[in-house]
Design a protein around this motif. Structure first.
Motif, PDB file in Angstrom:
ATOM      1  N   ASN A 190       2.633  12.815  -6.319  1.00 30.69           N
ATOM      2  CA  ASN A 190       3.714  12.705  -5.560  1.00 30.69           C
ATOM      3  C   ASN A 190       3.366  12.121  -3.902  1.00 30.69           C
ATOM      4  O   ASN A 190       5.061  12.863  -3.597  1.00 30.69           O
ATOM      5  CB  ASN A 190       3.636  14.755  -5.060  1.00 30.69           C
ATOM      6  CG  ASN A 190       3.703  15.834  -6.964  1.00 30.69           C
ATOM      7  OD1 ASN A 190       4.168  14.724  -8.635  1.00 30.69           O
ATOM      8  ND2 ASN A 190       2.462  15.938  -7.056  1.00 30.69           N
ATOM      9  N   GLY A 191       3.098  11.569  -3.941  1.00 24.05           N
ATOM     10  CA  GLY A 191       3.077  10.694  -2.330  1.00 24.05           C
ATOM     11  C   GLY A 191       2.733  11.660  -1.609  1.00 24.05           C
ATOM     12  O   GLY A 191       3.059  11.706  -0.540  1.00 24.05           O
ATOM     13  N   ASP A 192       2.113  12.870  -1.309  1.00 22.13           N
ATOM     14  CA  ASP A 192       1.695  13.644  -1.114  1.00 22.13           C
ATOM     15  C   ASP A 192       0.376  13.214   0.475  1.00 22.13           C
ATOM     16  O   ASP A 192       0.195  13.391   1.049  1.00 22.13           O
ATOM     17  CB  ASP A 192       1.018  14.706  -1.141  1.00 22.13           C
ATOM     18  CG  ASP A 192       1.825  15.573  -2.231  1.00 22.13           C
ATOM     19  OD1 ASP A 192       2.799  15.707  -1.374  1.00 22.13           O
ATOM     20  OD2 ASP A 192       1.240  15.793  -3.488  1.00 22.13           O
ATOM     21  N   MET A 223       1.979   6.982   1.982  1.00 21.15           N
ATOM     22  CA  MET A 223       2.770   6.976   2.345  1.00 21.15           C
ATOM     23  C   MET A 223       3.259   5.716   3.177  1.00 21.15           C
ATOM     24  O   MET A 223       2.560   4.533   3.667  1.00 21.15           O
ATOM     25  CB  MET A 223       3.628   7.808   3.191  1.00 21.15           C
ATOM     26  CG  MET A 223       2.914   8.108   4.588  1.00 21.15           C
ATOM     27  SD  MET A 223       4.493   9.168   5.771  1.00 21.15           S
ATOM     28  CE  MET A 223       5.089   8.026   6.086  1.00 21.15           C
ATOM     29  N   HIS A 247       7.520   7.573  -3.440  1.00 17.77           N
ATOM     30  CA  HIS A 247       8.107   8.985  -3.363  1.00 17.77           C
ATOM     31  C   HIS A 247       8.778   9.540  -1.696  1.00 17.77           C
ATOM     32  O   HIS A 247       7.821  10.259  -0.598  1.00 17.77           O
ATOM     33  CB  HIS A 247       6.716   9.858  -3.578  1.00 17.77           C
ATOM     34  CG  HIS A 247       6.948   9.896  -5.058  1.00 17.77           C
ATOM     35  ND1 HIS A 247       6.930  10.731  -5.872  1.00 17.77           N
ATOM     36  CD2 HIS A 247       5.413   9.219  -5.477  1.00 17.77           C
ATOM     37  CE1 HIS A 247       6.580  10.217  -6.893  1.00 17.77           C
ATOM     38  NE2 HIS A 247       5.346   9.137  -6.766  1.00 17.77           N
ATOM     39  N   ARG A 270      10.464  13.613   5.091  1.00 17.75           N
ATOM     40  CA  ARG A 270       9.886  12.423   3.767  1.00 17.75           C
ATOM     41  C   ARG A 270       8.798  13.301   3.541  1.00 17.75           C
ATOM     42  O   ARG A 270       9.045  13.038   1.560  1.00 17.75           O
ATOM     43  CB  ARG A 270       9.383  11.167   4.932  1.00 17.75           C
ATOM     44  CG  ARG A 270       9.122  10.232   3.669  1.00 17.75           C
ATOM     45  CD  ARG A 270       7.101  10.703   3.089  1.00 17.75           C
ATOM     46  NE  ARG A 270       6.927   9.740   1.943  1.00 17.75           N
ATOM     47  CZ  ARG A 270       5.785  10.508   1.663  1.00 17.75           C
ATOM     48  NH1 ARG A 270       5.100  11.304   2.317  1.00 17.75           N
ATOM     49  NH2 ARG A 270       5.381   9.595   0.407  1.00 17.75           N
ATOM     50  N   CYS A 271       8.254  13.964   4.254  1.00 11.78           N
ATOM     51  CA  CYS A 271       6.607  14.740   2.771  1.00 11.78           C
ATOM     52  C   CYS A 271       7.749  15.793   2.325  1.00 11.78           C
ATOM     53  O   CYS A 271       7.388  16.314   1.005  1.00 11.78           O
ATOM     54  CB  CYS A 271       5.933  15.421   4.323  1.00 11.78           C
ATOM     55  SG  CYS A 271       4.946  14.062   5.278  1.00 11.78           S
ATOM     56  N   LYS A 322      10.475  14.287  -0.156  1.00 14.01           N
ATOM     57  CA  LYS A 322       9.939  12.901  -0.730  1.00 14.01           C
ATOM     58  C   LYS A 322      10.940  11.901  -1.707  1.00 14.01           C
ATOM     59  O   LYS A 322      11.358  10.548  -2.373  1.00 14.01           O
ATOM     60  CB  LYS A 322       8.783  13.061  -2.698  1.00 14.01           C
ATOM     61  CG  LYS A 322       8.239  13.959  -2.165  1.00 14.01           C
ATOM     62  CD  LYS A 322       7.026  13.745  -1.630  1.00 14.01           C
ATOM     63  CE  LYS A 322       5.445  14.511  -1.617  1.00 14.01           C
ATOM     64  NZ  LYS A 322       5.373  15.471  -0.803  1.00 14.01           N
TER      65      LYS A 322
END
Length: 1005
Positions: free
Chosen positions: A392-394, A397, A428, A487-488, A491
């Motif tokens: 999920n791109g957590d 980045m 993401h 962004r967080c 995403k």
């Protein structure tokens, strides 16, 4: 009284009850149900029936009703006559004139409230046009619009028409102190629900028309809109604590004084300083700090040359000693060309004191070709997310920094940003930062783009844009925090347009007054941002002169100390600037050993049988054509023969079994442009249902990421190059639809694939597959332009290697900048692919793949050629009748690629198999001198030619010619098509004529 009249009375009574209910709600009266009037709508039918009975005979019902019905039978019915104890008793009939005035007043009030709502909406949508984002005060986005209309620009008061047409038309000076209820779609009130018009406008201008211009109402997701609105409009949203303000000041001090130090110590050195945009350090530091708070563990950065050295020091924490040493001319420790200091990358694990967490920050090396690095970094980010299991791109980045002219002028920006929501390519959300110094070398923005902002491409991909004045440090820090939080949370991509200026020319050697005299007169009068912010904090009582001078002295002492240390550095280390290290890989491999590329008979049987088997028909309906292909494959398997598709499947399947992750992308790779691959079946009865053949080969296999890409070469190839940098334990493949189409990705070849290792010690094992062959398809569907890739090979044709050295082939590969091949058998393709992982290092491969050969009988291999003990053949010697009697051979043809089919067919047709020998050069670079020389010596009586199907000024001829002649010590001739500007003709008659002439030259003895 008639029944009709009675019904009217009852209906009037119902209306009265509605008025009573409304009045009671307004006054919040709490009446019990027992106090309700009997004249309700639910009793109307009963009362009508009772009235009919009463009208016939008065005594027929209870006498208590007589007075009630007598009153209803009177001549003049008034609403007051039927009031009960809960009805207003002061209602008086209004005249028509009074009623008209009330309606006009209500209409006017509604009109004003709607105007206020539109006003708020207008500021949210267009307030950025009046934002004071230019620190020079020379430009305003609104002026772009007004110039196109040849209208004067008014930015204040009732004459302003830029943001809202309501001001001065509907809403005038007399309304300024009127109080209006705020709509739900704004947060300017905070806890207040009503504000005067004057205060509404004041707050909107503070939010949207000062140092920050926000573009966000074009977003599709209303949650995204509300998120930004809340963080921009809420009163006090931009406020900073004392500690935050002091931290911003310290960061500005470091950014400004580092640039001053560079200018003092190396005044004539080109460095592309950050002067005029030093607050970018504040922006990046805020993003890094906040990202750790939100769970991010790694940031991959791309950046243009402007301000790069400052970012390396103050954000990436590169040692000042290493930076200062780059200014000295020194011999490098390692082999390679190296690169200029403002192209170099790095990586570090930083400890963030504000959150007490570690974060990895890497800056990717990049060329001078602006924006080429953008897709590379996105690909690296995606790869790192894969290795971390970050779906999920957590955790990982990308931050991509751009120049303003490049962001609006380079097409690869869109090619990169449009990947953001593609399932196989998304990272993401990335943060894009534009270092907008309002000039492109010497070109003004009005000549560099066709829109008000350099960032307008972002609107195509559903990204919000924050324009911010670089001289307002707190505004810069605020938008940075909002951007990383956005962004967080969502995403998605977000763009920060840091509007600054360039204090000097394009480089420190340039004179900007030649072309921008007015701008640079203004710039010369500008204070540095640390002075501007320092004065603000002093006025607020947050810092003192002693504080500021102490920080300045502290940093200057640090700079001087590292400057002295840099004097002790005697050799330059390229290895110190690696941005993606492969920890432990090289130490764990024998540098002199190539692992086995053959596979067992059991593996061949498992993979080949699986590749021929369709899914169960009751569960998945496969196209009839696919079933025919599978039947043909099964027939070949039973005969122990592999075609091109089977050779590829054996290579991929065996690597997946060995836990090697494969990523394979291109415009039609799932099926194959020529419909030969079919690694993904599509259900013929269920939309979107697919069966991915090699995904279910082994239960514990590695991931096979096979994906059709968007119609992009530049962006996608750059992306895959970045992906390939992430680890040596993967195989990355990009396949062009046709080899010719790689032309549009030329900058990626020229600046990354060809020389990335030489410049930055950055190895890549990417395989670039370019379908190639002159078969009558026309000038843009025939040639992979092999000559271009051969020209870029870093080989000295006058230097023939030691042919007696048993390790010659491996040494050649190790020293090569890349490998260029044109293979003609499935087995050789299989071994070449597996060799990419078997080597103790990684090299890019440029592979000319067949088109006609995909299904031609000549392109077949026996399964025995895939077994252990077999390997990649750099050149395939003659193995037919000619090899049995070499003394009878009259013609020796060295060739490469599909022309071998033509030669073989002609020899058989003309019964010349014993007179014409053919040697296929499969690996054009590094050149197989040893095998070629053996063939030359074997056929001493034969006349030697190099044969190719390409035109004489193209193809491998010019590359092979000089090497063959140096090796043989004699001139050789070429058999080819005549020279041509185009890679192939598009006229059938011309193609047939050229082919006929080529064949005649081949068989001529």
């Amino acid at each position: 009284m008639s029944l009709t009249r009675f019904s009217c009375v009852i209906r009037a009574t119902q209306k009265l009850q509605v008025y009573q209910w409304a009045w009671s709600c307004k006054h919040k009266a709490d009446y019990s149900s027992r106090a309700e009037s009997f004249l309700t709508g639910s009793n109307v039918n009963y009362l009508e029936a009772q009235y009919l009975d009463w009208a016939k005979t008065k005594g027929s019902i209870d006498s208590s009703w007589d007075n009630f019905y007598d009153s209803l039978s009177g001549p003049a019915l008034q609403i007051e006559d039927i009031q009960d104890e809960f009805s207003p008793t002061t209602v008086k009939p209004k005249s028509k004139q009074d009623t008209s005035k009330d309606k006009e007043a209500i209409t006017e009030k509604i009109k004003l409230h709607l105007a206020v709502q539109n006003l708020i909406r207008s500021y949210q949508a267009r307030g950025h046009l009046l934002a004071k984002t230019d620190p020079l005060g020379l430009s305003l986005a609104a002026s772009y619009i007004m110039k196109s209309k040849n209208a004067t620009l008014e930015t204040k008061g009732l004459e302003c028409r830029i943001v809202s047409r309501e001001i001065g038309r509907v809403l005038c000076e007399k309304h300024m102190d009127m109080v209006f209820k705020l709509p739900d779609r704004t947060c300017i009130g905070g806890t207040e629900t009503e504000l005067s018009l004057r205060e509404i406008i004041h707050r909107l201008e503070n939010v949207y028309c000062r140092s920050i211009g926000t573009e966000y109402l074009h977003l599709f997701d209303i949650d995204c809109i509300n998120f930004i609105r809340e963080r921009m409009e809420t009163p006090g949203a931009l406020d900073k604590s004392v500690e935050e303000k002091r931290l911003i000041m310290r960061r500005l001090t470091k950014a400004v004084f580092l640039e001053k130090y560079f200018a003092t110590k190396w005044p004539a050195e080109k460095r592309f300083g950050l002067e005029g945009g030093e607050s970018m350090v504040v922006m990046l530091e805020e993003i890094v700090d906040t990202s750790t708070k939100l769970g991010v563990e790694s940031i991959v950065m791309a950046m243009q040359h402007r301000g790069r050295l400052n970012m390396l020091v103050n954000v990436c924490r590169k040692q000042l000693t290493d930076i200062f040493a780059q200014f000295k001319p020194m011999e490098p420790k390692e082999a390679g060309s190296g690169d200029i200091k403002y192209h170099l990358g790095t990586y570090i694990h930083r400890f963030i004191r504000r959150t007490n967490k570690y974060i990895k920050v890497s800056m990717s090396a990049n060329p001078s070709h602006l924006e080429v690095v953008s897709p590379v970094v996105v690909g690296k980010t995606r790869a790192e997310q894969y290795w971390k299991g970050d779906n999920n791109g957590d955790k990982v980045m990308a931050i991509i920094m751009h120049g303003d002219a490049a962001f609006s002028g380079q097409g690869v920006v869109y090619e990169t940003m449009h990947l953001g929501n593609l399932p196989a390519f998304t990272t993401h959300g990335s943060i894009h930062i534009v270092c907008n110094n309002q000039i492109g070398y010497t070109t003004d923005p009005r000549f560099a783009r066709s829109s008000p902002y350099c960032s307008d491409v972002a609107k195509c991909v559903d990204a919000p844009v924050f324009h911010v004045n670089a001289d307002d440090a707190e505004a810069v820090a605020h938008v940075a925090r909002v951007a990383i939080e956005y962004r967080c949370k969502f995403k998605k991509d977000v763009v920060l347009d840091l509007v600054c200026y360039r204090r000097f020319g394009h480089s420190e050697e340039d004179e900007p007054m030649f072309t921008q005299p007015f701008m640079y007169k203004k710039i010369k009068s500008m204070q540095t941002v640390d002075k501007i912010y320092g004065e603000k904090l002093k006025a607020e009582g947050i810092v003192t002169d002693a504080d500021v001078k102490g920080w300045e002295k502290e940093y200057m002492d640090t700079l001087n100390r590292h400057f002295e240390l840099a004097k002790k550095v005697t050799k330059l280390s390229i290895m110190d600037w690696i941005d993606t290290p492969w920890t432990g890989f090289f130490e764990a491999r024998d540098p002199k050993k190539v692992e086995e590329t053959g596979i067992s008979e059991t593996s061949i049987n498992t993979i080949s049988r699986h590749f021929c088997k369709a899914p169960e028909p009751w569960a998945f309906e496969v196209h009839k054509g696919v079933n025919r292909i599978l039947a043909n494959r099964e027939k070949m398997v039973n005969e122990g023969v592999a075609d091109w598709a089977m050779g590829e499947a054996l290579a991929f399947g065996s690597l997946l079994r060995d836990k090697i992750h494969i990523r394979f992308t291109g415009e039609d790779v799932e099926r194959g442009t020529m419909a030969h691959r079919h690694h993904v079946y599509h259900h013929q009865g269920v939309d979107g249902a697919t069966y991915r053949v090699l995904d279910v080969l082994y239960p514990d296999q590695a991931n096979y990421a096979l994906h059709n890409s968007s119609l992009s070469e530049f962006g996608i190839l750059g992306y895959e190059v970045g992906y390939s940098y992430s680890s040596p334990q993967l195989l990355t493949i990009w396949e062009a639809q046709y080899g010719d189409f790689a032309d549009t990705a030329q900058p990626v070849f020229d600046t990354f694939i060809c020389n990335g290792e030489s410049k930055w010690v950055c190895q890549s094992g990417i395989v670039v597959q370019l379908p190639h062959g002159v078969d009558g398809a026309g000038p843009e569907h025939s040639s992979g332009r092999v000559e271009r890739y051969l020209q870029a090979c870093d080989d000295d044709e006058d230097n023939i290697p030691d042919l007696d050295d048993k390790e010659m082939a491996l040494k050649q590969l190790r020293s090569a900048n890349w490998i260029v091949c044109n293979v003609t058998t499935p087995a050789n393709y299989f071994h070449l692919i597996r060799r990419q992982i078997a080597l103790p290092f990684r090299k890019p491969v440029i592979l000319m793949t067949p088109k006609v050969g995909l299904k031609h009988p000549f392109y077949r291999s026996k399964f025995s050629e895939f077994l252990p003990g077999t390997c990649f053949q750099r050149a395939i010697p003659e193995a037919g009748p000619a090899s049995k009697k070499p003394e009878c051979v009259k013609k020796l043809l060295f060739c490469s690629g599909k022309v071998a089919i033509t030669i073989d067919e002609l020899r058989k047709e003309k019964k010349l198999e014993d007179q014409i020998a053919m040697c296929r050069i499969e690996q054009l670079f590094p050149f197989p001198y040893d095998i070629v020389l053996q063939e030359f010596c074997k056929y001493e009586c034969a006349k030697v030619y190099f044969c190719q199907e390409e035109h004489k000024n193209q193809g491998p001829w010019l590359f092979a010619k000089v090497r063959l002649e140096n090796l043989f010590g004699k001139k050789i001739e070429c058999i080819s098509r005549p020279p041509s500007a185009a890679s192939a003709t598009g006229i059938k008659w011309m193609h047939a004529k050229e082919l006929k002439e080529l064949k005649e030259k081949i068989i001529k003895i």
